[in-house]
Structure formats: C-alpha cells, structure tokens
Design a protein around this motif. Structure first.
Motif, PDB file in Angstrom:
ATOM      1  N   SER A   2     108.230-139.964 -19.257  1.00  0.00           N
ATOM      2  CA  SER A   2     108.664-140.530 -20.533  1.00  0.00           C
ATOM      3  C   SER A   2     107.711-140.110 -21.652  1.00  0.00           C
ATOM      4  N   VAL A   3     108.297-139.984 -22.821  1.00  0.00           N
ATOM      5  CA  VAL A   3     107.513-139.535 -23.966  1.00  0.00           C
ATOM      6  C   VAL A   3     106.767-140.723 -24.560  1.00  0.00           C
ATOM      7  N   GLU A   4     105.489-140.533 -24.778  1.00  0.00           N
ATOM      8  CA  GLU A   4     104.679-141.616 -25.321  1.00  0.00           C
ATOM      9  C   GLU A   4     104.737-141.585 -26.853  1.00  0.00           C
ATOM     10  N   LEU A   5     104.611-140.371 -27.383  1.00  0.00           N
ATOM     11  CA  LEU A   5     104.496-140.235 -28.833  1.00  0.00           C
ATOM     12  C   LEU A   5     105.471-139.184 -29.363  1.00  0.00           C
ATOM     13  N   SER A   6     106.256-139.553 -30.372  1.00  0.00           N
ATOM     14  CA  SER A   6     107.092-138.568 -31.065  1.00  0.00           C
ATOM     15  C   SER A   6     106.465-138.295 -32.428  1.00  0.00           C
ATOM     16  N   VAL A   7     106.350-137.034 -32.774  1.00  0.00           N
ATOM     17  CA  VAL A   7     105.897-136.693 -34.118  1.00  0.00           C
ATOM     18  C   VAL A   7     107.103-136.160 -34.885  1.00  0.00           C
ATOM     19  N   VAL A   8     107.464-136.831 -35.964  1.00  0.00           N
ATOM     20  CA  VAL A   8     108.649-136.467 -36.731  1.00  0.00           C
ATOM     21  C   VAL A   8     108.232-135.754 -38.008  1.00  0.00           C
ATOM     22  N   LEU A   9     108.807-134.584 -38.250  1.00  0.00           N
ATOM     23  CA  LEU A   9     108.487-133.828 -39.458  1.00  0.00           C
ATOM     24  C   LEU A   9     109.748-133.443 -40.221  1.00  0.00           C
ATOM     25  N   PRO A  10     109.975-134.042 -41.391  1.00  0.00           N
ATOM     26  CA  PRO A  10     111.057-133.562 -42.241  1.00  0.00           C
ATOM     27  C   PRO A  10     110.656-132.197 -42.800  1.00  0.00           C
ATOM     28  N   VAL A  11     111.542-131.219 -42.709  1.00  0.00           N
ATOM     29  CA  VAL A  11     111.197-129.901 -43.249  1.00  0.00           C
ATOM     30  C   VAL A  11     112.298-129.385 -44.168  1.00  0.00           C
ATOM     31  N   TYR A  12     111.899-128.974 -45.332  1.00  0.00           N
ATOM     32  CA  TYR A  12     112.841-128.393 -46.286  1.00  0.00           C
ATOM     33  C   TYR A  12     112.192-127.151 -46.865  1.00  0.00           C
ATOM     34  N   ASN A  13     112.730-126.003 -46.538  1.00  0.00           N
ATOM     35  CA  ASN A  13     112.166-124.723 -46.972  1.00  0.00           C
ATOM     36  C   ASN A  13     110.671-124.628 -46.677  1.00  0.00           C
ATOM     37  N   GLU A  14     110.323-124.817 -45.425  1.00  0.00           N
ATOM     38  CA  GLU A  14     108.908-124.808 -45.029  1.00  0.00           C
ATOM     39  C   GLU A  14     108.600-123.657 -44.077  1.00  0.00           C
ATOM     40  N   GLU A  15     109.292-122.514 -44.230  1.00  0.00           N
ATOM     41  CA  GLU A  15     109.074-121.416 -43.273  1.00  0.00           C
ATOM     42  C   GLU A  15     107.605-120.999 -43.205  1.00  0.00           C
ATOM     43  N   ALA A  16     106.896-121.151 -44.319  1.00  0.00           N
ATOM     44  CA  ALA A  16     105.506-120.719 -44.341  1.00  0.00           C
ATOM     45  C   ALA A  16     104.578-121.717 -43.648  1.00  0.00           C
ATOM     46  N   ASN A  17     105.073-122.917 -43.391  1.00  0.00           N
ATOM     47  CA  ASN A  17     104.197-123.938 -42.818  1.00  0.00           C
ATOM     48  C   ASN A  17     104.521-124.305 -41.384  1.00  0.00           C
ATOM     49  N   VAL A  18     105.779-124.080 -40.958  1.00  0.00           N
ATOM     50  CA  VAL A  18     106.203-124.542 -39.631  1.00  0.00           C
ATOM     51  C   VAL A  18     105.316-124.003 -38.489  1.00  0.00           C
ATOM     52  N   PRO A  19     105.057-122.688 -38.407  1.00  0.00           N
ATOM     53  CA  PRO A  19     104.250-122.212 -37.275  1.00  0.00           C
ATOM     54  C   PRO A  19     102.854-122.833 -37.256  1.00  0.00           C
ATOM     55  N   GLU A  20     102.254-122.950 -38.432  1.00  0.00           N
ATOM     56  CA  GLU A  20     100.888-123.474 -38.507  1.00  0.00           C
ATOM     57  C   GLU A  20     100.831-124.965 -38.155  1.00  0.00           C
ATOM     58  N   VAL A  21     101.786-125.731 -38.666  1.00  0.00           N
ATOM     59  CA  VAL A  21     101.749-127.163 -38.378  1.00  0.00           C
ATOM     60  C   VAL A  21     102.008-127.372 -36.889  1.00  0.00           C
ATOM     61  N   TYR A  22     102.878-126.550 -36.314  1.00  0.00           N
ATOM     62  CA  TYR A  22     103.150-126.639 -34.871  1.00  0.00           C
ATOM     63  C   TYR A  22     101.874-126.353 -34.083  1.00  0.00           C
ATOM     64  N   ARG A  23     101.183-125.270 -34.460  1.00  0.00           N
ATOM     65  CA  ARG A  23      99.972-124.879 -33.740  1.00  0.00           C
ATOM     66  C   ARG A  23      98.918-125.996 -33.792  1.00  0.00           C
ATOM     67  N   ARG A  24      98.726-126.518 -34.987  1.00  0.00           N
ATOM     68  CA  ARG A  24      97.687-127.546 -35.117  1.00  0.00           C
ATOM     69  C   ARG A  24      98.080-128.840 -34.405  1.00  0.00           C
ATOM     70  N   LEU A  25      99.373-129.169 -34.454  1.00  0.00           N
ATOM     71  CA  LEU A  25      99.832-130.385 -33.769  1.00  0.00           C
ATOM     72  C   LEU A  25      99.614-130.289 -32.272  1.00  0.00           C
TER      73      LEU A  25
END
Ligand code: UDP
Ligand code: MG
Length: 313
Positions: A2-25
């Motif tokens: 079972s999943v303990e923690l969900s991290v929710v990210l609203p994204v709107y035109n964030e192509e420049a940030n998605v890979p980096e935020v994923y990596r750091r998360l």
C-alpha cells in the motif's frame, strides 16, 4: 504494497520543470524510505508536459498522471490530484520547484508527531516582484480580518494532509475553490513549518494579475460576508447623510435663506447612485458564484490517465 505517501503536482506548461522535479522528488522520497507515488495532474498543458509525464509513468510504476480535457485551473488540478491520490497521506506542491521537495521529510516528521495537516510557511520569497509580495501580504492580512476561519498567513498550497483531513476535503463540493482557506476550514490539528521560497526554476508564472485578482475574490467571497455587510453599512451611512441634508435644507428654507438647489441635488444623486452601483456589483459577485454552484457541473474532466499498478503492461 500500500502507498503511504502520494505527492500531487498540478502541472501547466511545465515541460522545463517536470524531469527535474521528478528527479529531486525520487531522491528525497527514496531517502525517506516510505512507499510513495507521484501524481502529476496535467491541467491542459499546451507544451510537452503530458508527453513527459507519460514517459515517466511508463518507466516508473510509482508515477501516475491525469490529463484534463482543457485548462481548468490550478485549484481544480489540486482537487483532482487529491481525488486520485491513493496514499494514506498526501503532499501537494507546485511543480516549478518553488516548493522544495527536500522539505517533505520535515512535513512527514510533523505528521508523525500527530498533526493532521502540516503546511509550509514562506519566510522569504526569492525571485518574486515586490508588488507580488506586497499584495500577497496585504491580501492575507485583510482576509484574516474579515473571516471567521483562521487562514494562516503566508502559506501557499504546499502542504501535507493526513487521511482524516483528506477524507473531509474530498467531501467539499464547491466550485470556486480557495483551497488554502478550505483546508483551514477543515480544522483538525494543523501546524506550519517555515521554509524559504526560492524562485521558479524555469518557465513563467501562469498567475498574471487578472488571475490573482479572481483568486483573491474567490477567497474573500467564499469565506466572508463582510463585503455584503459593508454594502449595508454604506447604504445606512448614505441614507442618514441624505436625511440630515434634507432636514438642513428644510430648516434653511424656513429661515428663508436662498440656496441654489440644483448643484446640491446633482451631488446627492451622484453619490447615491454610485453607492447603489457599488452595492449591486458586490451582490453580483455573490449571485454569480451562487449561479455557478447550482449548475452542479463536474469540477474537471479527465481526458486520459496513465500509470499505477493496474496499468502494468
Ligand atoms: N498551474 C496549473 N494550472 C494553471 C496554472 C498553474 O496547474 O492554470 C500549476 C503550475 O504548473 C504550477 C502551480 O500550478 O505547478 C503554480 O503555478 P505558478 O508557478 O504559475 O504560480 P505562482 O507560483 O507564480 O503563484
Ligand atoms: Mg510558481
């Protein structure tokens, strides 16, 4: 598992940030050793954001994504993410790295101490204009004065919610959402954790002044009737002033003082009609929102969703 923690990210035109935020998360969450999932809610992006989310979900089972049929707005993306989250607790954060993933272990620690809601409080805001900082500060202080709900000052939507708060939040049906107020309204035990808000990593803020004003309007109207009361008081004040004026005019007439009636009359008419227009406008703000609520349209429409255990190849 079972999943303990969900991290929710609203994204709107964030192509420049998605890979980096994923990596750091992933780095942070694997360090924290909790079973987690990352839920991207694509709010109708027009760039490659959704493609990137699909790629991440294809390579990592811990990533899920929803894509809206169009841009429904940050607050709706937030609601959709909370509806979709499967974790026992949820962290919601912006994807532009203004909400540092490295703060999540601190939020979790506070939650484990027994707090149901742990929100991040901005102590400093880098890279935001003095105008934005100043208007935000003024707005939160005004809101605090005119509502009964204790909305914490200087918080955004970056927060952790436990299972009880989450269940309660999912029951809130309203359309004009001022999420940080709604979460405060929930009650339970809440605590703030200070952090320094860095500048946006890449891309541009999609909150221009117009959207900020609408959002502020939602915050005020959904948590306060004070503007309506102000309308009433304005009415009372203007009505008494006009009565006093009429009386004075009558007395002066009786004392046979000659006055040019027309100028004074025009002034009174202008003041009264101005007050009327303002109050009608205020009423309209509320009536329009009532209209939106009674239409009972769904909050958002999902076009596509990817990832999660059942999406295994
Ligand atoms: N966002 C969204 N829908 C919108 C506008 C923004 O989902 O219509 C997301 C955006 O991708 C980001 C978060 O909401 O993850 C905060 O937006 P932004 O950084 O533009 O706001 P600011 O930090 O300037 O208040
Ligand atoms: Mg931002």
């Amino acid at each position: 598992m079972s999943v303990e923690l969900s991290v929710v990210l609203p994204v709107y035109n964030e192509e420049a940030n998605v890979p980096e935020v994923y990596r750091r998360l992933v780095a942070v969450l694997e360090g924290a050793a909790v079973p987690f999932e990352i839920v991207f809610v694509d709010d109708g992006s027009r760039d490659r954001t959704w493609t990137l989310v699909r790629e991440l979900a294809a390579n990592d089972r811990q990533v899920r994504g929803l894509s809206f049929s169009r841009n429904f707005g940050h607050q709706m993306a937030f609601a959709a993410g909370l509806d979709a989250a499967r974790g026992r607790c949820v962290v919601v954060m912006d994807a532009d790295l203004q909400d540092p993933p490295e703060l999540i272990p601190t939020l979790l620690a506070k939650h484990r101490e027994g707090y149901e809601v742990v929100y991040a409080v901005r102590t400093r805001r880098a890279g935001e204009s003095a105008f934005k900082r100043w208007t935000a500060a003024a707005f939160y202080r005004l809101l605090r004065r005119i509502t009964q709900v204790e909305i914490p000052v200087d918080t955004g939507d970056f927060r952790l919610m436990g299972s009880q708060a989450l269940a309660a939040f999912r029951k809130l049906p309203e359309r004009h959402r001022f999420t940080r107020g709604l979460v405060a309204w929930l009650g339970f035990s809440q605590i703030g954790v200070p952090y320094e808000r860095p500048a946006r990593q890449a891309g541009e803020s999609s909150y221009p002044l117009r959207k900020m004003l609408r959002f502020a309007g939602d915050g005020i109207t959904s948590f306060s009737h004070v503007p309506l009361q102000v309308a009433t008081w304005l009415g009372v004040v203007v009505a008494s002033l006009s009565t006093a004026y009429l009386l004075l005019f009558g007395i002066l007439r009786l004392a046979s003082v000659r006055l040019p009636a027309s100028t004074a009359l025009i002034a009174v008419v202008l003041v009264v009609s101005g007050v009327q227009l303002v109050t009608i406008g205020l009423l309209g703000q509320y009536v329009g929102r009532i209209y939106d609520e009674v239409k009972r349209r769904p909050l958002y429409l999902v076009r596509e969703s990817v990832g999660g255990p059942e999406a295994a190849p």
